[in-house]
Design an enzyme around this catalytic site. Structure first.
Site, PDB file in Angstrom:
ATOM      1  N   LYS A 106       0.826  -1.213   0.000  1.00  0.00           N
ATOM      2  CA  LYS A 106       0.000   0.000   0.000  1.00  0.00           C
ATOM      3  C   LYS A 106       0.862   1.266   0.000  1.00  0.00           C
ATOM      4  O   LYS A 106       0.627   2.180  -0.771  1.00  0.00           O
ATOM      5  CB  LYS A 106      -0.926   0.037   1.235  1.00  0.00           C
ATOM      6  CG  LYS A 106      -1.869  -1.147   1.348  1.00  0.00           C
ATOM      7  CD  LYS A 106      -2.829  -1.014   2.524  1.00  0.00           C
ATOM      8  CE  LYS A 106      -2.190  -1.083   3.893  1.00  0.00           C
ATOM      9  NZ  LYS A 106      -1.623  -2.400   4.262  1.00  0.00           N
TER      10      LYS A 106
ATOM     11  N   ARG B 244      -9.403   0.700   9.404  1.00  0.00           N
ATOM     12  CA  ARG B 244      -9.002  -0.670   9.723  1.00  0.00           C
ATOM     13  C   ARG B 244     -10.041  -1.385  10.568  1.00  0.00           C
ATOM     14  O   ARG B 244      -9.839  -2.552  10.912  1.00  0.00           O
ATOM     15  CB  ARG B 244      -7.689  -0.645  10.491  1.00  0.00           C
ATOM     16  CG  ARG B 244      -6.442  -0.949   9.641  1.00  0.00           C
ATOM     17  CD  ARG B 244      -5.271  -0.873  10.583  1.00  0.00           C
ATOM     18  NE  ARG B 244      -4.074  -1.537  10.220  1.00  0.00           N
ATOM     19  CZ  ARG B 244      -3.027  -0.950   9.624  1.00  0.00           C
ATOM     20  NH1 ARG B 244      -3.099   0.284   9.203  1.00  0.00           N
ATOM     21  NH2 ARG B 244      -1.919  -1.633   9.443  1.00  0.00           N
TER      22      ARG B 244
ATOM     23  N   ARG C 117      11.423  -6.637   4.370  1.00  0.00           N
ATOM     24  CA  ARG C 117      11.358  -5.198   4.629  1.00  0.00           C
ATOM     25  C   ARG C 117      11.974  -4.877   5.991  1.00  0.00           C
ATOM     26  O   ARG C 117      12.643  -3.857   6.149  1.00  0.00           O
ATOM     27  CB  ARG C 117       9.888  -4.744   4.597  1.00  0.00           C
ATOM     28  CG  ARG C 117       9.703  -3.259   4.836  1.00  0.00           C
ATOM     29  CD  ARG C 117       8.282  -2.825   4.554  1.00  0.00           C
ATOM     30  NE  ARG C 117       7.373  -3.059   5.656  1.00  0.00           N
ATOM     31  CZ  ARG C 117       6.052  -2.837   5.621  1.00  0.00           C
ATOM     32  NH1 ARG C 117       5.478  -2.419   4.514  1.00  0.00           N
ATOM     33  NH2 ARG C 117       5.291  -3.051   6.664  1.00  0.00           N
TER      34      ARG C 117
ATOM     35  N   ARG D 253      11.740  -0.975  11.206  1.00  0.00           N
ATOM     36  CA  ARG D 253      10.462  -1.167  11.902  1.00  0.00           C
ATOM     37  C   ARG D 253      10.519  -2.425  12.749  1.00  0.00           C
ATOM     38  O   ARG D 253      10.635  -3.529  12.217  1.00  0.00           O
ATOM     39  CB  ARG D 253       9.319  -1.271  10.879  1.00  0.00           C
ATOM     40  CG  ARG D 253       8.925   0.056  10.297  1.00  0.00           C
ATOM     41  CD  ARG D 253       7.741  -0.074   9.372  1.00  0.00           C
ATOM     42  NE  ARG D 253       6.563  -0.697   9.982  1.00  0.00           N
ATOM     43  CZ  ARG D 253       5.382  -0.733   9.398  1.00  0.00           C
ATOM     44  NH1 ARG D 253       5.211  -0.201   8.201  1.00  0.00           N
ATOM     45  NH2 ARG D 253       4.365  -1.314   9.993  1.00  0.00           N
TER      46      ARG D 253
ATOM     47  N   ARG E 251      -0.296  -9.066  13.742  1.00  0.00           N
ATOM     48  CA  ARG E 251      -0.857  -8.049  12.836  1.00  0.00           C
ATOM     49  C   ARG E 251      -1.826  -8.705  11.845  1.00  0.00           C
ATOM     50  O   ARG E 251      -2.866  -8.141  11.515  1.00  0.00           O
ATOM     51  CB  ARG E 251       0.265  -7.307  12.113  1.00  0.00           C
ATOM     52  CG  ARG E 251       0.938  -6.286  13.038  1.00  0.00           C
ATOM     53  CD  ARG E 251       2.314  -5.883  12.572  1.00  0.00           C
ATOM     54  NE  ARG E 251       2.301  -5.116  11.351  1.00  0.00           N
ATOM     55  CZ  ARG E 251       3.353  -5.033  10.519  1.00  0.00           C
ATOM     56  NH1 ARG E 251       4.477  -5.688  10.789  1.00  0.00           N
ATOM     57  NH2 ARG E 251       3.276  -4.302   9.436  1.00  0.00           N
TER      58      ARG E 251
HETATM   59  P1  AMP Z   1       1.033   0.262   9.004  1.00  0.00           P
HETATM   60  O1  AMP Z   1       2.158   1.200   8.786  1.00  0.00           O
HETATM   61  O2  AMP Z   1      -0.208   0.641   8.234  1.00  0.00           O
HETATM   62  O3  AMP Z   1       1.421  -1.177   8.798  1.00  0.00           O
HETATM   63  O4  AMP Z   1       0.617   0.372  10.547  1.00  0.00           O
HETATM   64  C1  AMP Z   1       1.512   0.042  11.578  1.00  0.00           C
HETATM   65  C2  AMP Z   1       0.782  -0.026  12.909  1.00  0.00           C
HETATM   66  O5  AMP Z   1       0.196   1.239  13.204  1.00  0.00           O
HETATM   67  C3  AMP Z   1      -0.367  -1.009  12.966  1.00  0.00           C
HETATM   68  O6  AMP Z   1       0.086  -2.335  13.262  1.00  0.00           O
HETATM   69  C4  AMP Z   1      -1.198  -0.415  14.100  1.00  0.00           C
HETATM   70  O7  AMP Z   1      -0.611  -0.693  15.357  1.00  0.00           O
HETATM   71  C5  AMP Z   1      -1.055   1.077  13.860  1.00  0.00           C
HETATM   72  N1  AMP Z   1      -2.116   1.593  12.955  1.00  0.00           N
HETATM   73  C6  AMP Z   1      -1.947   2.144  11.730  1.00  0.00           C
HETATM   74  N2  AMP Z   1      -3.126   2.504  11.196  1.00  0.00           N
HETATM   75  C7  AMP Z   1      -4.077   2.168  12.114  1.00  0.00           C
HETATM   76  C8  AMP Z   1      -5.498   2.255  12.137  1.00  0.00           C
HETATM   77  N3  AMP Z   1      -6.195   2.756  11.111  1.00  0.00           N
HETATM   78  N4  AMP Z   1      -6.137   1.803  13.250  1.00  0.00           N
HETATM   79  C9  AMP Z   1      -5.460   1.314  14.303  1.00  0.00           C
HETATM   80  N5  AMP Z   1      -4.126   1.154  14.321  1.00  0.00           N
HETATM   81  C10 AMP Z   1      -3.427   1.590  13.242  1.00  0.00           C
END
Ligand code: AMP
Length: 190
Positions: free
Chosen positions: A14, A89, A128, A134, A146
């Site tokens: 994404k 989400r 990654r 990360r 996740r």
């Molecule tokens: P991402 O970078 O999208 O993979 O997000 C990394 C982490 O950020 C996720 O595992 C969640 O802990 C948190 N996070 C990101 N977006 C959301 C969301 N819309 N709702 C809740 N937690 C989020």
């Protein structure tokens, strides 16, 4: 105005694709994960709160995330449209987003979903993790959590947008360029 939810499980691509498509369509890219990471880096109150959840691979609570997303949209009041990456989400987030956009007289034009098999996703995330810095990408247990969060809370959003006639699935396996082209074919129609 084009407002697009770029959807897909962790590691689907994404962020990579949103970065390419925002240029092509002159859209503002909002990644809630990036905003949380920025806040963690700068040790803000929001960052400290989010870190507890992110470190475990858990979702950050809806209220916090929704308020943050709204603030990011407000910061870009003159945008031509948005690519929402990693948001919504949960069903509550999707409902809140619809209500928020309706208040502004706009709507989500489509959820465009990158579809990738789970075994390939784990491989991509571990790869990654070697360079992204990360911590949630390096530990297989956190990655599994996740996916669990995705499967139990996020995957249902496919039906939510399908019910609105707004769901577009795209094959997320292949070269970055091929996938961008497939996504662009859908974006063009929205
Ligand atoms: P991402 O970078 O999208 O993979 O997000 C990394 C982490 O950020 C996720 O595992 C969640 O802990 C948190 N996070 C990101 N977006 C959301 C969301 N819309 N709702 C809740 N937690 C989020």
């Amino acid at each position: 105005m084009k407002n697009i939810v770029l959807f897909g499980p962790p590691g689907a691509g994404k962020g990579t694709q949103a970065t390419l498509l925002k240029e092509k369509y002159n859209l503002v890219h909002i990644s809630t994960g990036d905003v949380f990471r920025f806040n963690i880096k700068n040790q803000t109150e929001l960052g400290l709160l989010a870190k507890k959840y992110m470190d475990e691979g858990d979702l950050v609570p809806d209220e916090v995330t929704i308020n943050m997303l709204k603030a990011e949209v407000e910061k870009n009041a003159d945008a031509n449209g948005f690519i929402f990456d990693g948001f919504p989400r949960t069903e509550s987030q999707a409902i809140a987003l619809d209500a928020f956009l309706t208040e502004k007289g706009v709507q989500i034009n489509g959820m465009v979903a990158l579809e990738v098999p789970e075994d390939l996703l784990v491989e991509r995330l571990l790869e990654r993790g070697k360079t992204s810095g990360r911590t949630d990408d390096t530990d297989e247990g956190k990655i599994r959590n996740r996916f669990n969060e995705y499967n139990t809370k996020t995957a249902v959003l496919k039906e939510y947008y399908q019910a609105q006639g707004n769901y577009y699935g795209v094959n997320g396996v292949g070269s970055i360029e091929d996938i961008t082209n497939r996504l662009a074919d859908v974006f063009d129609k929205l």
